[in-house]
Design a protein around this motif. Structure first.
Motif, PDB file in Angstrom:
ATOM      1  N   PHE C 105     -19.466 -13.917  53.408  1.00  0.00           N
ATOM      2  CA  PHE C 105     -19.812 -14.275  54.796  1.00  0.00           C
ATOM      3  C   PHE C 105     -21.320 -14.426  54.970  1.00  0.00           C
ATOM      4  O   PHE C 105     -21.760 -15.173  55.851  1.00  0.00           O
ATOM      5  CB  PHE C 105     -19.204 -13.278  55.816  1.00  0.00           C
ATOM      6  CG  PHE C 105     -19.839 -11.912  55.834  1.00  0.00           C
ATOM      7  CD1 PHE C 105     -19.400 -10.926  54.970  1.00  0.00           C
ATOM      8  CD2 PHE C 105     -20.859 -11.605  56.717  1.00  0.00           C
ATOM      9  CE1 PHE C 105     -19.980  -9.663  54.975  1.00  0.00           C
ATOM     10  CE2 PHE C 105     -21.443 -10.352  56.737  1.00  0.00           C
ATOM     11  CZ  PHE C 105     -21.009  -9.375  55.864  1.00  0.00           C
ATOM     12  N   PRO C 135     -19.771  -1.680  54.990  1.00  0.00           N
ATOM     13  CA  PRO C 135     -21.023  -1.273  55.647  1.00  0.00           C
ATOM     14  C   PRO C 135     -21.277   0.229  55.545  1.00  0.00           C
ATOM     15  O   PRO C 135     -20.334   1.029  55.570  1.00  0.00           O
ATOM     16  CB  PRO C 135     -20.799  -1.664  57.118  1.00  0.00           C
ATOM     17  CG  PRO C 135     -19.697  -2.658  57.109  1.00  0.00           C
ATOM     18  CD  PRO C 135     -18.833  -2.317  55.927  1.00  0.00           C
ATOM     19  N   ALA C 139     -24.668   0.880  59.843  1.00  0.00           N
ATOM     20  CA  ALA C 139     -24.613  -0.566  60.045  1.00  0.00           C
ATOM     21  C   ALA C 139     -23.310  -0.967  60.737  1.00  0.00           C
ATOM     22  O   ALA C 139     -23.030  -2.151  60.921  1.00  0.00           O
ATOM     23  CB  ALA C 139     -24.727  -1.300  58.701  1.00  0.00           C
ATOM     24  N   ALA C 141     -21.728  -1.498  63.694  1.00  0.00           N
ATOM     25  CA  ALA C 141     -22.138  -1.595  65.097  1.00  0.00           C
ATOM     26  C   ALA C 141     -21.071  -2.214  65.977  1.00  0.00           C
ATOM     27  O   ALA C 141     -20.268  -3.042  65.549  1.00  0.00           O
ATOM     28  CB  ALA C 141     -23.410  -2.429  65.193  1.00  0.00           C
ATOM     29  N   GLN C 149     -23.897 -13.049  70.308  1.00  0.00           N
ATOM     30  CA  GLN C 149     -23.921 -13.038  68.851  1.00  0.00           C
ATOM     31  C   GLN C 149     -24.644 -11.813  68.304  1.00  0.00           C
ATOM     32  O   GLN C 149     -25.146 -11.845  67.182  1.00  0.00           O
ATOM     33  CB  GLN C 149     -24.548 -14.318  68.304  1.00  0.00           C
ATOM     34  CG  GLN C 149     -26.006 -14.497  68.656  1.00  0.00           C
ATOM     35  CD  GLN C 149     -26.637 -15.610  67.854  1.00  0.00           C
ATOM     36  OE1 GLN C 149     -26.305 -15.831  66.705  1.00  0.00           O
ATOM     37  NE2 GLN C 149     -27.546 -16.334  68.474  1.00  0.00           N
ATOM     38  N   GLY C 150     -24.649 -10.723  69.064  1.00  0.00           N
ATOM     39  CA  GLY C 150     -25.427  -9.587  68.596  1.00  0.00           C
ATOM     40  C   GLY C 150     -24.603  -8.313  68.488  1.00  0.00           C
ATOM     41  O   GLY C 150     -23.406  -8.286  68.706  1.00  0.00           O
ATOM     42  N   ARG C 151     -25.297  -7.265  68.084  1.00  0.00           N
ATOM     43  CA  ARG C 151     -24.682  -5.966  67.929  1.00  0.00           C
ATOM     44  C   ARG C 151     -25.208  -5.001  68.972  1.00  0.00           C
ATOM     45  O   ARG C 151     -26.353  -5.106  69.404  1.00  0.00           O
ATOM     46  CB  ARG C 151     -25.043  -5.364  66.564  1.00  0.00           C
ATOM     47  CG  ARG C 151     -24.560  -6.158  65.397  1.00  0.00           C
ATOM     48  CD  ARG C 151     -24.864  -5.391  64.124  1.00  0.00           C
ATOM     49  NE  ARG C 151     -24.487  -6.207  62.977  1.00  0.00           N
ATOM     50  CZ  ARG C 151     -24.502  -5.792  61.729  1.00  0.00           C
ATOM     51  NH1 ARG C 151     -24.872  -4.557  61.455  1.00  0.00           N
ATOM     52  NH2 ARG C 151     -24.150  -6.588  60.757  1.00  0.00           N
ATOM     53  N   HIS C 227     -33.350 -11.196  65.326  1.00  0.00           N
ATOM     54  CA  HIS C 227     -32.069 -11.677  65.851  1.00  0.00           C
ATOM     55  C   HIS C 227     -31.089 -12.078  64.760  1.00  0.00           C
ATOM     56  O   HIS C 227     -29.936 -12.409  65.051  1.00  0.00           O
ATOM     57  CB  HIS C 227     -32.291 -12.874  66.790  1.00  0.00           C
ATOM     58  CG  HIS C 227     -33.019 -12.509  68.034  1.00  0.00           C
ATOM     59  ND1 HIS C 227     -34.389 -12.565  68.114  1.00  0.00           N
ATOM     60  CD2 HIS C 227     -32.589 -12.039  69.233  1.00  0.00           C
ATOM     61  CE1 HIS C 227     -34.766 -12.172  69.318  1.00  0.00           C
ATOM     62  NE2 HIS C 227     -33.710 -11.845  70.013  1.00  0.00           N
ATOM     63  N   ALA C 228     -31.537 -12.117  63.519  1.00  0.00           N
ATOM     64  CA  ALA C 228     -30.622 -12.480  62.428  1.00  0.00           C
ATOM     65  C   ALA C 228     -29.618 -11.353  62.207  1.00  0.00           C
ATOM     66  O   ALA C 228     -29.892 -10.189  62.513  1.00  0.00           O
ATOM     67  CB  ALA C 228     -31.419 -12.742  61.158  1.00  0.00           C
ATOM     68  N   GLN C 229     -28.470 -11.715  61.642  1.00  0.00           N
ATOM     69  CA  GLN C 229     -27.480 -10.668  61.342  1.00  0.00           C
ATOM     70  C   GLN C 229     -28.063  -9.726  60.281  1.00  0.00           C
ATOM     71  O   GLN C 229     -28.635 -10.169  59.282  1.00  0.00           O
ATOM     72  CB  GLN C 229     -26.172 -11.321  60.847  1.00  0.00           C
ATOM     73  CG  GLN C 229     -25.116 -10.265  60.531  1.00  0.00           C
ATOM     74  CD  GLN C 229     -23.714 -10.811  60.392  1.00  0.00           C
ATOM     75  OE1 GLN C 229     -23.465 -11.992  60.627  1.00  0.00           O
ATOM     76  NE2 GLN C 229     -22.774  -9.952  60.021  1.00  0.00           N
ATOM     77  N   TYR C 230     -27.869  -8.429  60.490  1.00  0.00           N
ATOM     78  CA  TYR C 230     -28.435  -7.426  59.584  1.00  0.00           C
ATOM     79  C   TYR C 230     -28.147  -7.729  58.126  1.00  0.00           C
ATOM     80  O   TYR C 230     -29.034  -7.609  57.266  1.00  0.00           O
ATOM     81  CB  TYR C 230     -27.861  -6.045  59.945  1.00  0.00           C
ATOM     82  CG  TYR C 230     -28.116  -4.993  58.897  1.00  0.00           C
ATOM     83  CD1 TYR C 230     -29.380  -4.408  58.767  1.00  0.00           C
ATOM     84  CD2 TYR C 230     -27.106  -4.600  58.009  1.00  0.00           C
ATOM     85  CE1 TYR C 230     -29.625  -3.460  57.789  1.00  0.00           C
ATOM     86  CE2 TYR C 230     -27.345  -3.653  57.033  1.00  0.00           C
ATOM     87  CZ  TYR C 230     -28.599  -3.078  56.912  1.00  0.00           C
ATOM     88  OH  TYR C 230     -28.844  -2.157  55.938  1.00  0.00           O
ATOM     89  N   GLU C 231     -26.928  -8.157  57.801  1.00  0.00           N
ATOM     90  CA  GLU C 231     -26.533  -8.321  56.396  1.00  0.00           C
ATOM     91  C   GLU C 231     -27.239  -9.472  55.682  1.00  0.00           C
ATOM     92  O   GLU C 231     -27.268  -9.507  54.448  1.00  0.00           O
ATOM     93  CB  GLU C 231     -25.010  -8.487  56.286  1.00  0.00           C
ATOM     94  CG  GLU C 231     -24.242  -7.180  56.420  1.00  0.00           C
ATOM     95  CD  GLU C 231     -24.116  -6.689  57.860  1.00  0.00           C
ATOM     96  OE1 GLU C 231     -24.345  -7.488  58.801  1.00  0.00           O
ATOM     97  OE2 GLU C 231     -23.799  -5.497  58.047  1.00  0.00           O
TER      98      GLU C 231
END
Lengths: 301, 301, 301, 301
Positions: C105, C135, C139, C141, C149-151, C227-231
């Motif tokens: 992903f 995770p 992580a 969340a 689109q956020g956590r 703002h990017a996804q943590y992963e």
């Protein structure tokens, strides 16, 4: 006058016969189709085809962001949101095809924008016309004394006359020699692919240029900018007039966020915060170089 | 049945309202517009927009090659000439925008074609639907014993049943768990951008995909090929049917020179010349490896 | 621990044998070569090769701008000038090749950056390993309640346990079934290109990814962003550490002008000028929407 | 003689100081580094940097195809397999950076290859040197009478003399006028960005050009081809000599499958099969046009 009577007749014919389509139609752009917008002394830009409109941008964004876009109440707001947050892919869903006639030295700058499709007139196959760009008196500028790649004051008097005389006579002589070398009258005639090397960079060429709206905006931001060379800026300006009518919401967002936008470095943002708190910040206390400070001052003054 | 009644109603509405345009119109493509061509068990391809037609290719070529193209008597002949001589830029002057619904593992192959514009449904923003690709019995193939990336015979009997049972129950369970993790009923609910990681690669996604005709032909040559994986080939086949009606001359040239064409190495050409002179050439005397010889034989036998 | 003893031995061997070269060498990057920087639970990034250094950027700029660059007294100043004025082509003269192991992903987000070269492990040819991203507790969340689109907050207690249990057991079961379908023990064995469709998106894949420095900076600006996804951000962060040692001047300029930079719209610049003159500007008098105003406040507060 | 003593001294200095690296090193390419290969009367090509070697191609392929490549016994065989089956991504893993000095009309053809990075000398910033391409007597060809974009016999006698005289005197005069317009001696001096428009297309420019091996092969296939214009072909030929020493296996495969390869249409393959069975096929019974038949005959005769 860049258009021949034959070209004008062809444009009139193309504009006379609308046909039904199920595709998205931009009324604003239909009014521009095929018409040549004259640029410089022999050049033009005209729209040959387009795909999409403001709604096509919204439609693509809604595929991507699904329910995530529903809270943005209207199309204009969504387009502004996309532009502000650098979501570029929905803008790539619109495409435009232009027919451009332009001097070779302008074409050489233009072609550096790689993400586009091009079919240029080939001087290997065919003979170029006797058409050269000769600047108008008010475009005949001196070298800038402060900017290595810029222009200063307009030349006047004897110097201007000498320059124009050189440009005209060298162009004419080069073209006479081009024809003379190509001529098969009493001689074999030099290959076209060789003879063209004698022609100066102000001769006109032409091409079809096809690009998506995101990449077109990138082109326009650089080439409609005050720092762009005048001779390419006038083409960018002419294209801006078309895009404004094609995708009015997207163009307005582009004007606000890109053309009129300013990018500040983290150092500049720090200074700004201090200034907003009432501190008197100078170049010495800013952490910026003199050049950066000068540009920062120009941006916010 | 991949289309919901709502989707069908939307398509019907879009198709009901032709509008006048001055642009090039392809009658063959107008008939396809918006209609979904069903692919696999829940997928589809449909044309959202297009730019250009066969004549647009010819028109662009005539800009480039000027008088050089006049001796080619007609449009079809010129298009065949361009295709045969790898003059790709005129084909780039046509553009198509597709809406595709496809399993994620197919999307992963597809996206490797970089010269295209894409807006994909985002599972960070929105929740994916409960739709998974489950192969038809005749697509349930064993691993090829001769080709590392190919398929062999179709599985049958108990083995086929076991595989289908696994695919169905794992998909169902994964989706149940996806919903369970997302649920905000009595709990906070896992972030969508995390929950999606539990979904298998046969779940369906969708995107808008826009590409020029030259790059589309490249895609079709690789993906409509007999060596392509079946699940992407059916999409390529469906697109071929559309392109055939959109640009019939270009598509016929593509079929003759690309899809049905064969590229021979200089070694193979040497062998061929010897064979045409009556010599009996074998792998040992060919200078080719066994693999190359086998492929050469397959090409000309 | 993502590296096997065999992999570590291979890295040690590669690092043990320096060879002479006449090319530009970046000492900082040599120290990173081949070493795996561990990311997430089984992933890594390692540099396989690089081309150029800070000086290569300067050298290319001096080809373009010739005498025009002489007044910029030193290399660092010139690099900052290029970055500030969006002269991107000199940065394209550096290139990096990375070996990355990452969940599918994450790979699906990453691949949207089209201007790069990729060789990904093919699950059509080969069998994937039993390695899944699970995770860490911090992580895990919840869905953000304000950002689609956020956590939001980290999940805890029974909910966190249930999620981890689902992710682990579904991954394990999917992989068991993958092996079971592939098995040729007493059955034909499903084709690898089909069996892979049962695997969830948190399985690890790997690829070689090659990109020029300009496009890498674009990737890092988007993916190392808050703002990017943590992963994916943790991969971008790991790459930042390498780039910092590879091209220290360019990286510092990137941090100042891009990562830490702020782009203001023309409306925002107008407000700013009014505020600097002492005017009390509110959202109502700003001409901005509520969303724009909120972002503007966050940028300068 | 294109190299000044200063340039030669700089090259000598760069070549005198090898440094240790852990990266892949191509001994064959190290021998070329920085050395100028002279082309035409004032032009050159020289390698500034490179990334990868034959082994880097194999390494990338093995990441992609994993166990699937093990049956190909050796590196050369694998590289030939990749080339034969159009697996282009492993070739993209090698990169080269060249410094090229070339006439503007050659640069205009070259730049049409879009998938590359370029830094060209800017005549907006700096003044061009007085160096023009004047063809050698044996390159002074007449227009072909059979090919619109080709050359025929070499011109001789008075016609050749006239052509050379024109090229030389027009170039000289243009440059004199260029200097005269730029001069700030007793006048303001025309802006450089304008003055350059008077210079003909045989003036030399220079650039750094960086490209991956796959795209370089595409360039070489078109530009080292017998149908390419002589003045670009000599550059392509010079680059071929470097690539041969850089990646000998890949270059040999390129020569066999691309340069020496032939692509046959499905119609041509049908004819071939009939001919191999002993049938006497003519253009009339071939289904091909006269042009296609002529090209087919040339390919297999």
């Amino acid at each position: 006058m860049p258009l021949t009577p034959e070209q004008q007749a062809e444009i009139d014919a193309q504009r006379a016969t609308p046909r039904p389509t199920l595709r998205a139609v931009s009324e604003g752009m239909e009014a521009h189709l095929y018409k040549a917008s004259e640029v410089l002394d022999h050049g033009f830009v005209r729209v040959i085809d387009y795909m999409g409109d403001d709604n096509a941008i919204v439609q693509a964004a809604r595929v991507s962001y699904g329910a995530g876009t529903k809270h943005v109440s209207n199309d204009e707001g969504l387009i502004r949101y996309l532009m502000r947050h650098w979501h570029s892919t929905p803008f790539e869903m619109c495409e435009i095809k232009l027919h451009v006639k332009l001097p070779v030295f302008v074409a050489r700058q233009w072609i550096r924008h790689r993400t586009a499709n091009v079919n240029e007139y080939s001087a290997r196959y065919s003979i170029l016309d006797r058409e050269f760009y000769i600047p108008q008196p008010d475009a005949l500028a001196a070298q800038s004394t402060v900017n290595n790649q810029g222009r200063g004051e307009v030349l006047t008097g004897a110097e201007a006359e000498r320059v124009l005389e050189i440009l005209k006579s060298d162009a004419g002589r080069s073209y006479d020699h081009y024809e003379e070398m190509l001529s098969q009258d009493g001689q074999q005639g030099l290959a076209r692919e060789l003879a063209r090397m004698n022609l100066p960079a102000n001769i006109y060429t032409q091409w079809y240029w096809k690009v998506d709206l995101h990449n077109l905006f990138h082109f326009l931001r650089l080439r409609a900018d005050a720092h762009a060379q005048y001779e390419i800026r006038v083409y960018a300006d002419a294209i801006c007039e078309m895009v404004k009518d094609w995708v009015p919401f997207a163009y307005a967002a582009f004007e606000d966020y890109r053309m009129g936008g300013v990018t500040l470095s983290s150092k500049a943002v720090d200074c700004l915060k201090r200034m907003l708190k009432g501190e008197d910040v100078t170049q010495e206390t800013s952490g910026m170089s003199k050049g950066e400070w000068r540009e920062f001052q120009a941006a916010i003054a």
